[in-house]
Write an enzyme that holds these catalytic residues in place. Structure first.
Site, PDB file in Angstrom:
ATOM      1  CG  ASP A  43      60.508  21.406  63.834  1.00 35.02           C
ATOM      2  OD1 ASP A  43      60.925  21.403  65.012  1.00 35.02           O
ATOM      3  OD2 ASP A  43      60.549  20.402  63.101  1.00 35.02           O
ATOM      4  CB  SER A  44      59.895  24.114  69.058  1.00 34.98           C
ATOM      5  OG  SER A  44      60.892  25.112  68.852  1.00 34.98           O
ATOM      6  CG  ASP A  82      64.485  22.427  63.631  1.00 34.33           C
ATOM      7  OD1 ASP A  82      65.565  21.812  63.692  1.00 34.33           O
ATOM      8  OD2 ASP A  82      63.740  22.590  64.613  1.00 34.33           O
ATOM      9  CE  LYS A 110      67.253  21.089  65.678  1.00 34.36           C
ATOM     10  NZ  LYS A 110      66.160  20.055  65.647  1.00 34.36           N
ATOM     11  CD  GLU A 112      63.161  16.235  64.501  1.00 34.85           C
ATOM     12  OE1 GLU A 112      62.436  15.210  64.490  1.00 34.85           O
ATOM     13  OE2 GLU A 112      62.812  17.302  65.029  1.00 34.85           O
ATOM     14  CD  GLU A 179      64.030  16.776  72.302  1.00 38.88           C
ATOM     15  OE1 GLU A 179      62.978  17.081  72.907  1.00 38.88           O
ATOM     16  OE2 GLU A 179      64.268  17.111  71.122  1.00 38.88           O
TER      17      GLU A 179
END
EC number: 2.1.2.11
Length: 269
Positions: A43-44, A82, A110, A112, A179
């Site tokens: 999602d970057s 993501d 993925k 978070e 991270e």
């Protein structure tokens, strides 16, 4: 095609694996030629592709679109996508949105978070969706953290992160991504879970894999560059410079020359 089983085999053999973000078919093809092991449709893309200030506005539809493009361009790498901000807040949302990106071409999703994600991980895994859990600095929670900062700076905080990792692994998480944590902690977690591949970004060079945002490693970052970034493009020249940068990254991960000490956070825990 690289699979989850291959990542586990790489870990068992002590072979480090490479991972880059990617959002389009042409870059995906170059990564295939460079034999990059894993691709993250992150999602970057909200910042790298859409020009936004954070990842928060990215939608599931965005992720599916870019996943499909990458899959068409690359038949070698394991494709991980993501689930964006608030797209897995309920079990129903998590299942539906995981279905969307898996049908677009992802082999793994993925998400978070920490121990609180355990039920979500368990339900997704039971429904045939491999899950990578992203811990440490989680960009979707940037406003909670008060910015992009090193996480788990103390022994107490490190132990809490280990507890979170343990909870999600026990729930079925297939891969962990750490991270912005101290290198010592990255090593501890990689060693603690012998059957779970651990990918790092700013987590030291003892993790099983390394990931960078492709724009960062190609020197396309304007403004402050994160400590854990190395510009592989400036070492290349000529018409194959991008492909050569990808190959150099892959080789540096495998021989553990990247990340070097200057790319890591050395904190005594």
């Amino acid at each position: 095609m690289i699979s989850l089983s291959d990542l586990r085999k790489f870990k068992a053999e002590g072979r480090k694996f490479s991972c880059l973000t990617c959002y389009d078919a042409s870059m995906a093809k170059a990564m295939e030629l460079a034999e990059i092991d894993t691709i993250l449709i992150g999602d970057s893309l909200g910042m790298a592709i859409q020009g936004r200030d954070s990842t928060l506005p990215v939608t599931v539809e965005d992720m599916a679109y870019h996943t499909a493009a990458v899959r068409r361009g690359n038949q070698h790498a394991l494709i991980m996508t993501d689930l964006p901000f608030m797209s897995y807040a309920t079990l129903k949302d998590a299942l539906q949105n995981a279905k969307t990106v898996m049908q677009a071409g992802a082999q793994m999703i993925k998400i978070e978070g920490g121990a609180w994600l355990s039920e979500t991980v368990q339900v997704l895994t039971r429904n045939g969706v491999p899950v990578c859990v992203h811990l440490g600095l989680t960009p979707q929670s940037v406003h909670v953290f008060g910015g992009y900062k090193l996480q788990a700076r103390t022994r107490e905080a490190a132990d809490q992160l280990i507890a979170d990792c343990t909870a999600v692994v026990e729930a079925g998480a297939a891969v962990l991504l750490l991270e912005c944590v101290p290198a010592q902690l990255g090593q501890e977690i990689a060693e603690l879970f012998p059957n779970t591949p651990v990918i790092g970004i700013g987590a030291g060079n003892a993790t099983d894999g390394q990931v960078l945002v492709v724009q960062d490693m190609l020197g396309l970052t304007f403004g402050r560059v994160a400590r854990f970034v190395r510009n592989f493009m400036k070492e290349q020249s000529g018409e194959t410079a991008i492909l050569d940068a990808f190959k150099a990254f892959h080789a540096a991960v495998q021989d553990q020359s990247f990340p070097a000490k200057e790319h890591t956070f050395q904190v005594e825990l």
